[in-house]
Design an enzyme around this catalytic site. Structure first.
Site, PDB file in Angstrom:
ATOM      1  N   TYR A   1      -2.363  -0.938  10.180  1.00  0.00           N
ATOM      2  CA  TYR A   1      -2.427  -1.234   8.745  1.00  0.00           C
ATOM      3  C   TYR A   1      -1.130  -0.801   8.052  1.00  0.00           C
ATOM      4  CZ  TYR A   1      -4.062  -1.193   3.884  1.00  0.00           C
ATOM      5  OH  TYR A   1      -4.190  -1.402   2.530  1.00  0.00           O
TER       6      TYR A   1
ATOM      7  N   SER B   1       0.867  -1.184   0.000  1.00  0.00           N
ATOM      8  CA  SER B   1       0.000   0.000   0.000  1.00  0.00           C
ATOM      9  C   SER B   1       0.898   1.225   0.000  1.00  0.00           C
ATOM     10  CB  SER B   1      -0.862  -0.029   1.269  1.00  0.00           C
ATOM     11  OG  SER B   1      -1.466   1.237   1.484  1.00  0.00           O
TER      12      SER B   1
END
Ligand code: NAP
Length: 253
Positions: free
Chosen positions: A172, A159
């Site tokens: 995350y 990401s």
């Protein structure tokens, strides 16, 4: 970090993944579902792993209806799976196929979006379990089967916040940095001794349930659908990327 750019005019051959067996985690929804359908449409036999059986069955039906090879289904909750569960999975794949050509680590949890100061331990631990520890356990269990393939590919899903940290992205973001680390360590270990290449792929903003949860005020259609970013997923899984390893790749420019 080494990064690799996919040729902008990349156009995968229709039979790119013919006769390859590819396991996809989180195959029931979002990007994982699109990857499973796209891999099957390019000739692969796909092994669908996910936690919601009804979603996996819907993907299975869609692939069969489109004329793809019959998939295999493996319901598994990566938050609670044990080492024994991963060993059983590897045994089942070995028994059915004898080898594995590709492994797409795609399943992921967004978790809490809040400052580290107020993050809760159970939510932190669950994100690290699904986004990092499960990738280690699954990779380890399946490496012997990947070694049996002539040219295998492992793709980790990263990401933007796994390459540069950002406030309030908590576990995350940290899990995606760890994913990049696992990719680099494994790629380095396998580089000279194995036919397995290992890379990470950042899909970029994509219109899925996770993106809509992370950005509730955003117009969802401003981002591409998962189907649009599939060239990068095909490139890394097919033989056109043989020789590319240890790289942090972007699916969108
Ligand atoms: N969409 C984006 O903009 C974006 C951007 C950067 C990175 N990513 C990454 O891309 C990957 C796919 O995300 P997405 O956007 O497609 O999200 P998504 O639509 O929420 O899909 C996530 C998938 O992971 C599965 N999953 C979650 N927890 C699981 C568990 N405990 N056990 C097994 N499967 C589990 C989900 O299963 P269920 O459907 O059964 O819950 C679902 O199939 C993730 O790694 C994400 O971090 C996405």
């Amino acid at each position: 970090m080494d990064s690799h750019t996919i040729p902008t005019d990349y156009s995968p051959a229709q039979d790119l993944l013919q006769d390859k067996v590819i396991l996809i985690t989180g195959a029931g929804d979002g990007i994982g579902r699109a990857a499973a359908e796209s891999y099957a449409a390019h000739g692969a036999t796909v092994v669908l792993l996910g936690r919601t059986v009804a979603k996996l069955e819907a993907v299975y039906d869609a692939i069969e209806a489109a004329g793809g090879a019959q998939p295999a289904l493996f319901p598994m909750d990566l938050a609670s799976a044990t080492e024994a569960d991963y060993a059983n999975l590897a045994e089942a794949v070995a028994g059915t196929f004898g080898h594995l050509d590709g492994l797409l680590h795609n399943a992921g949890l967004l978790g809490e979006r809040r400052p580290i100061a107020s993050a809760t331990w159970p939510a932190w631990a669950e994100v690290m379990q699904v986004n990092v520890n499960a990738q280690f356990l699954l990779s380890k269990a399946l490496l012997p089967l990947l070694e049996q393939a002539p040219r295998a590919s492992i793709v980790f899903t990263s990401s933007g916040v796994g390459r540069r940290g950002r406030a309030y992205w908590g576990a995350y973001a940290v899990s995606k940095f760890a994913t990049e680390g696992l990719m680099q360590v494994l790629a380095d270990e396998l580089e000279n001794t194995s036919r397995i290449r290992v890379n990470s792929l950042n899909p970029g903003a994509t219109n899925t349930a996770m993106r809509r949860t992370a950005y509730p005020a955003e117009t969802p259609t401003k981002n591409p659908s998962p189907a649009v970013i599939m060239p990068a997923y095909l490139y890394l899984m097919g033989d056109d990327s043989v020789g590319v390893t240890g790289q942090a790749v972007n699916a969108q420019s």
